[in-house]
Design a protein around this motif. Structure first.
Motif, PDB file in Angstrom:
ATOM      1  N   LEU A  54      22.610  39.816  45.797  1.00 20.05           N
ATOM      2  CA  LEU A  54      23.967  39.730  46.333  1.00 20.05           C
ATOM      3  C   LEU A  54      24.877  40.703  45.595  1.00 20.05           C
ATOM      4  O   LEU A  54      24.589  41.112  44.470  1.00 20.05           O
TER       5      LEU A  54
ATOM      6  N   GLY B 118      27.483  42.266  43.325  1.00 17.37           N
ATOM      7  CA  GLY B 118      28.022  41.839  42.034  1.00 17.37           C
ATOM      8  C   GLY B 118      26.990  41.217  41.108  1.00 17.37           C
ATOM      9  O   GLY B 118      27.283  40.897  39.961  1.00 17.37           O
ATOM     10  N   ALA B 119      25.764  41.037  41.614  1.00 17.97           N
ATOM     11  CA  ALA B 119      24.723  40.406  40.784  1.00 17.97           C
ATOM     12  C   ALA B 119      24.322  41.311  39.624  1.00 17.97           C
ATOM     13  O   ALA B 119      23.811  40.844  38.606  1.00 17.97           O
TER      14      ALA B 119
HETATM   15  P1  GDP Z   1      25.748  45.131  42.234  1.00 13.04           P
HETATM   16  O1  GDP Z   1      26.891  44.923  43.175  1.00 13.04           O
HETATM   17  O2  GDP Z   1      24.754  44.016  42.328  1.00 13.04           O
HETATM   18  O3  GDP Z   1      25.114  46.477  42.320  1.00 13.04           O
HETATM   19  O4  GDP Z   1      26.361  44.957  40.760  1.00 13.04           O
HETATM   20  P2  GDP Z   1      26.743  46.022  39.643  1.00 13.04           P
HETATM   21  O5  GDP Z   1      25.524  46.616  39.051  1.00 13.04           O
HETATM   22  O6  GDP Z   1      27.767  46.947  40.178  1.00 13.04           O
HETATM   23  O7  GDP Z   1      27.346  45.048  38.533  1.00 13.04           O
HETATM   24  C1  GDP Z   1      28.497  44.257  38.758  1.00 13.04           C
HETATM   25  C2  GDP Z   1      29.257  44.106  37.440  1.00 13.04           C
HETATM   26  O8  GDP Z   1      28.477  43.353  36.516  1.00 13.04           O
HETATM   27  C3  GDP Z   1      29.532  45.416  36.762  1.00 13.04           C
HETATM   28  O9  GDP Z   1      30.799  45.368  36.175  1.00 13.04           O
HETATM   29  C4  GDP Z   1      28.448  45.514  35.692  1.00 13.04           C
HETATM   30  O10 GDP Z   1      28.838  46.305  34.590  1.00 13.04           O
HETATM   31  C5  GDP Z   1      28.290  44.085  35.310  1.00 13.04           C
HETATM   32  N1  GDP Z   1      26.953  43.747  34.795  1.00 13.04           N
HETATM   33  C6  GDP Z   1      25.749  44.039  35.331  1.00 13.04           C
HETATM   34  N2  GDP Z   1      24.748  43.527  34.591  1.00 13.04           N
HETATM   35  C7  GDP Z   1      25.325  42.897  33.544  1.00 13.04           C
HETATM   36  C8  GDP Z   1      24.821  42.131  32.414  1.00 13.04           C
HETATM   37  O11 GDP Z   1      23.622  41.928  32.220  1.00 13.04           O
HETATM   38  N3  GDP Z   1      25.755  41.627  31.560  1.00 13.04           N
HETATM   39  C9  GDP Z   1      27.113  41.810  31.753  1.00 13.04           C
HETATM   40  N4  GDP Z   1      27.949  41.278  30.866  1.00 13.04           N
HETATM   41  N5  GDP Z   1      27.604  42.495  32.783  1.00 13.04           N
HETATM   42  C10 GDP Z   1      26.737  43.027  33.671  1.00 13.04           C
END
Ligand code: GDP
Length: 295
Positions: free
Chosen positions: A109, A111-112
């Motif tokens: 999803l 933001g994951a």
């Molecule tokens: P996507 O929409 O699933 O591709 O999610 P993103 O990779 O863009 O990540 C969403 C947010 O979560 C971003 O601000 C990332 O930096 C943060 N994020 C991703 N993985 C982690 C994690 O393992 N720990 C923390 N604290 N933040 C994370």
């Protein structure tokens, strides 16, 4: 740390158990009641907790345990073994195709942490001597393509994108490109939505059919607790997952998803991610996590 509250409670309970010397069935039951509460408070699924407690109790109230010289120690050992088993017993490696490239499809999803995880995995694989190609198949969010390109540049890993085309065509072209350029792993970052819907699943199924991935990895946010478990169950039913990657294990949430997701979905947790930096990923070792929790 994600399990500090759980860890503290369990350690307290076991300290008392150890201090007793001789144990009765009642002592074991009292300790297990506390273990049960601690797990429920940590947001572990109630069915998983119930099965776990039953398994531990069955083994721990046996005469050999209660009459042994160090019964408290033996109960703790059983809890450790069952906790490890609940998370899948042993670390599970990523599969590779007999005929390169090995295609890994990342789903999840919005933001994951999918895009971040794609970058982290590319870095991890590169360190293992592999030659990954990152693929931006999220055509709906131009920012996602950009985000992957930035990560690729940091790692010196090439990123394949072709925003004018549909995700299935992009994935197929990327695999072809990997073949031509001797890239042995293709990491496909797909689109996410706020909720599971038919369109998302249809698109992922179409990519799966087109590129025959050897791994379909669901990226789930451990912070979302039981929702993460439900999401994983749903994706697994519709897509057939080969593994899970749990992200945001650095957050101070209760973390029960990490403990129950394997038993509920039957899917192995292959990696856990923490932090936003590219080196924040590690192979998931159930035994190590159990040891960390039990102290
Ligand atoms: P996507 O929409 O699933 O591709 O999610 P993103 O990779 O863009 O990540 C969403 C947010 O979560 C971003 O601000 C990332 O930096 C943060 N994020 C991703 N993985 C982690 C994690 O393992 N720990 C923390 N604290 N933040 C994370």
């Amino acid at each position: 740390m994600v399990f500090s509250a759980l860890s503290e409670k369990l350690q307290d309970t076991f300290r008392r158990l150890r201090g007793k010397g001789k144990l009765t069935e009642k002592d074991v039951d009292e300790a297990l009641r506390e273990v049960k509460l601690a797990l429920l408070e940590a947001d572990v699924n109630f069915r998983v907790v119930r099965n776990f407690i039953n398994r531990v109790r069955e083994r721990a109230v046996g005469q050999e345990v209660i009459n042994s010289l160090t019964p408290g120690q033996m109960v703790i050992k059983i809890v450790h073994q069952e906790l490890t088993g609940m998370m899948g017993a042993k670390a599970e490696k990523l599969k590779t195709s007999d005929r390169p490239p090995s295609v890994y499809l990342l789903a999840g999803l919005q933001g994951a942490g999918k895009t971040t995880t794609a970058g982290k995995l590319a870095g991890y694989l590169q360190k293992q001597g592999r030659r990954p190609l990152l693929v931006a198949a999220d055509v709906y969010r131009p920012a996602a393509v950009k985000q992957l390109e930035v990560l690729g540049a940091q790692l010196s890993v090439p990123v394949f994108s072709d925003p004018g085309r549909d995700p299935v065509a992009i994935a197929a072209a990327a695999v072809e490109k990997a073949r031509q350029t001797q890239r042995d792993v293709v990491l496909i970052d797909t689109a996410g939505r706020l909720h599971i819907d038919e369109e998302l699943m249809g698109e992922l199924a179409a990519i799966k059919a087109a590129v025959n991935p050897v791994e379909i990895l669901l990226v789930v946010d451990a912070m979302t607790g039981q929702d993460a478990v439900n999401v994983a169950q749903n994706f697994n039913e519709q897509l057939g997952l080969t593994g899970l990657i749990l992200t945001k294990l650095d957050s101070d949430t209760r973390g029960g998803a990490a403990l129950s997701i394997r038993e509920i979905t039957g899917c192995p947790i292959k990696f856990v991610g923490s932090g936003e930096k590219l080196d924040g990923i590690e192979v998931f070792h159930p035994e190590r996590l159990a040891s960390r929790i039990l102290g």
